[in-house]
Structure formats: structure tokens, C-alpha cells
Write an enzyme that holds these catalytic residues in place. Structure first.
Site, short mmCIF file in Angstrom:
data_model
loop_
_atom_site.label_atom_id
_atom_site.label_comp_id
_atom_site.label_asym_id
_atom_site.label_seq_id
_atom_site.Cartn_x
_atom_site.Cartn_y
_atom_site.Cartn_z
N ASP A 8 0.86 -1.18 0.00
CA ASP A 8 0.00 0.00 0.00
C ASP A 8 0.89 1.24 0.00
O ASP A 8 2.07 1.17 0.38
CB ASP A 8 -0.92 0.01 1.22
CG ASP A 8 -1.91 1.18 1.19
OD1 ASP A 8 -2.44 1.47 0.10
OD2 ASP A 8 -2.12 1.82 2.22
N GLY A 41 -3.22 9.27 -3.87
CA GLY A 41 -4.54 9.62 -4.40
C GLY A 41 -4.59 10.75 -5.42
O GLY A 41 -5.37 10.70 -6.36
N CYS A 71 -4.17 -1.29 -2.32
CA CYS A 71 -4.34 0.16 -2.46
C CYS A 71 -5.24 0.38 -3.66
O CYS A 71 -4.90 -0.06 -4.78
CB CYS A 71 -2.97 0.81 -2.68
SG CYS A 71 -3.02 2.57 -3.11
N THR A 73 -6.01 3.17 -5.25
CA THR A 73 -5.45 4.08 -6.25
C THR A 73 -4.46 3.35 -7.14
O THR A 73 -4.48 3.47 -8.37
CB THR A 73 -4.77 5.28 -5.57
OG1 THR A 73 -5.72 5.96 -4.76
CG2 THR A 73 -4.21 6.24 -6.61
N GLU A 156 -3.89 9.24 8.00
CA GLU A 156 -2.43 9.08 8.04
C GLU A 156 -1.80 9.89 9.17
O GLU A 156 -0.82 9.48 9.77
CB GLU A 156 -1.82 9.50 6.69
CG GLU A 156 -2.15 8.59 5.53
CD GLU A 156 -1.16 7.45 5.35
OE1 GLU A 156 0.03 7.65 5.62
OE2 GLU A 156 -1.59 6.36 4.94
N CYS A 190 -11.36 2.69 -0.34
CA CYS A 190 -10.01 3.06 0.05
C CYS A 190 -9.72 2.31 1.34
O CYS A 190 -10.56 2.32 2.26
CB CYS A 190 -9.89 4.57 0.27
SG CYS A 190 -8.28 5.07 0.95
N THR A 191 -8.58 1.67 1.42
CA THR A 191 -8.30 0.79 2.56
C THR A 191 -8.02 1.57 3.85
O THR A 191 -7.93 0.98 4.92
CB THR A 191 -7.12 -0.15 2.24
OG1 THR A 191 -5.99 0.63 1.81
CG2 THR A 191 -7.51 -1.13 1.15
N HIS A 192 -7.89 2.90 3.74
CA HIS A 192 -7.76 3.73 4.95
C HIS A 192 -9.11 3.94 5.64
O HIS A 192 -9.16 4.17 6.85
CB HIS A 192 -7.20 5.11 4.60
CG HIS A 192 -5.76 5.13 4.25
ND1 HIS A 192 -5.27 4.59 3.08
CD2 HIS A 192 -4.68 5.65 4.91
CE1 HIS A 192 -3.96 4.77 3.03
NE2 HIS A 192 -3.58 5.40 4.13
#
Length: 273
Positions: A8, A41, A71, A73, A156, A190-192
Site C-alpha cells: 500500500d 490519491g 491500495c 489508487t 495518516e 479506500c483501505t484507509h
């Protein structure tokens, strides 16, 4: 060691890694977060492709026969080119998989209204990858996208629990539902974003299903390896896990522990910046 590589741009892929490791604990894994160059992104297709290819090559050098691009993106902007153009020269026996196709394959099982919302980064939305992939499997489903450019920086930085994030999340969700009030399924593309799940659910209509990708990708990977036994037999299975970052190790360990759900010890790796 021939582990599964999980990649990622930052920490988000750890939410996918967690689901995969829970489902397949016997396998060996290497995780790489390209934190020094995150977020991906808003970067161009060319830049994301170059960064992703470089990381895939690094995984192959570590002996990984399979790399999961965790990820959205990178999956949207780089995966197809790497699979079609680079993999035959790098190692035609290896495989590189993403997170968009597994999500698109099952999204139709959740929606009754045939109207699905996608919350993602600007890069993923611009690529229109979800529109194309979902149309391949479910041509009768309408897909509505909305980019949330501030969500990843909040996650983040570790500020995602603050009250200031709530208003931004509320506004983004309102923008999505302005496109169609009958959306009944929302995919966190989105994995976040799973770290924001509690806040997101506060502002969703009560009848809407909210889907995270980790369990979807994990189930898809189990099925994939069952169907590709030659590849599965190449992957070592001792329960080994290693974590790497292109940025500060201590900072990575602190944030990664939150994403992964257990203490993480990392090593630094230098890639061309």
C-alpha cells in the site's frame, strides 16, 4: 521464504492485511508501506504506475510469488499495466492482484435498489475503474462516486478521531446522496477508510449497508489460491510476518499498530524517490 507480498502507499493496506492474516494465518507475509511517497490519491497515472511497479519489483526480489496491491489508487492506475505489460518480462510465473475486482464481483449481493455508492480517493474516482468493473459483473447496477480527498490525510496523521473530521465526513456523504437518495449500499473504496467507519455510519441513512474491503479481499484470495494450487504450493507457510516502510520506522510502527490491531515491528527500505 516465499511469502505473499502486500503493498500500500501507506497504512491503509494493513486493514486488508489484517483480514487476510486472520483468514490465512499459516501463510508467510511481507508488508510494504510506501509512506515516504504517500498519499498516491492525487498523483498522476504515470507516477502511481512507476511507484507501484518499483514496489512490485522489490517484492519479487524478496522472493514473493504473489503480490496483493492493497491500495485502490494503485489498483486503479497501475495494476492492469503491470499485469499485461510488465509481469511477462519480470516473472511470468508470479501474480499481482488488486482490490477492485474482488469488490466489484460481490457488490451485487448487497444492493436491493441496484444503486451503489463509492467513497474513494480522487485518483480512484477519476480512473472510473469501479464503474467499469461493476458494469462487467452487474450491468443493471447504477454506480455513484464521490471523492473524499481529505480523509486519507486525516487518517495518516492520526487525527481521524477528532471532531473536526465529523463535519467533513458529513458533507462528503451528503454530496454522495445528492446524486441519488436511493443508494442502499456504500463501498469504502479506500483501505484507509475503515478506521473512519464509526463516524461514517453516524451520517448514513439507517437502511444503507456500509462495506469494507478487507474481508472481501481475504475471501477472494482464499478462493483464488484454491483454484491456483501451483501458485499456492510455492508460497511458504510458517506464520511469518515482516513489515517494511520507505519512511520513518518509529512513526510507521506507531500508526501501523492502530491499523493492524497488534504491535508492529518494522524495517526501513530505501526506494528511489
Amino acid at each position: 521464504m516465499q511469502p505473499i507480498g502486500i503493498f500500500d502507499s501507506g497504512y491503509g493496506g494493513l486493514t486488508v492485511f489484517r483480514s487476510i492474516a486472520d483468514k490465512m494465518p499459516q501463510y508467510d507475509y511481507i508488508y510494504l508501506g510506501d509512506n515516504a511517497r504517500a498519499p498516491y490519491g492525487n498523483r498522476s497515472f504515470e507516477t502511481v504506475y512507476e511507484y507501484t511497479l518499483e514496489c512490485v519489483e522489490w517484492f519479487f526480489e524478496q522472493g514473493c510469488p504473489l503480490v496483493i496491491v492493497a491500495c485502490n489508487t494503485a489498483s486503479a492506475k497501475a495494476l492492469r499495466s503491470i499485469q499485461q505489460n510488465d509481469l511477462p518480462d519480470l516473472n511470468p510465473e508470479n501474480r499481482v492482484l488488486g482490490v477492485i475486482r474482488p469488490s466489484a464481483e460481490i457488490i451485487g449481493e448487497y444492493t436491493q435498489t441496484k444503486k451503489v455508492g463509492i467513497l474513494a480517493t480522487k485518483g480512484t474516482v477519476t480512473s472510473e475503474s469501479y464503474l467499469k468493473e461493476i458494469a462487467n459483473f452487474y450491468p443493471d447496477i447504477q454506480v455513484f462516486q464521490h471523492a473524499c480527498p481529505l480523509w486519507v490525510p486525516f487518517v495518516e496523521s492520526g487525527d481521524y478521531k477528532s471532531d473536526a473530521v465529523d463535519k467533513i465526513i458529513q458533507q462528503d456523504i451528503e454530496q454522495l446522496f445528492k446524486q441519488d437518495a436511493n443508494i442502499d449500499t456504500v463501498l469504502l473504496a479506500c483501505t484507509h477508510y475503515p478506521l473512519l467507519k464509526d463516524k461514517i455510519e453516524k451520517y448514513l441513512p439507517g437502511n444503507v449497508k456500509l462495506i469494507s474491503q478487507g474481508p472481501i479481499v481475504a475471501n477472494s484470495l482464499v478462493d483464488y489460491l484454491q483454484r491456483h494450487s501451483t501458485l499456492d504450493n510455492r508460497i511458504t507457510k510458517t506464520g511469518f510476518k515482516a513489515f517494511y516502510t520507505t519512511d520513518d520506522v518509529k512513526d510507521f510502527e506507531e500508526h501501523a499498530t492502530t491499523f493492524f490491531g497488534e504491535a508492529v515491528k518494522a524495517q526501513h527500505v530505501h526506494l528511489e524517490l
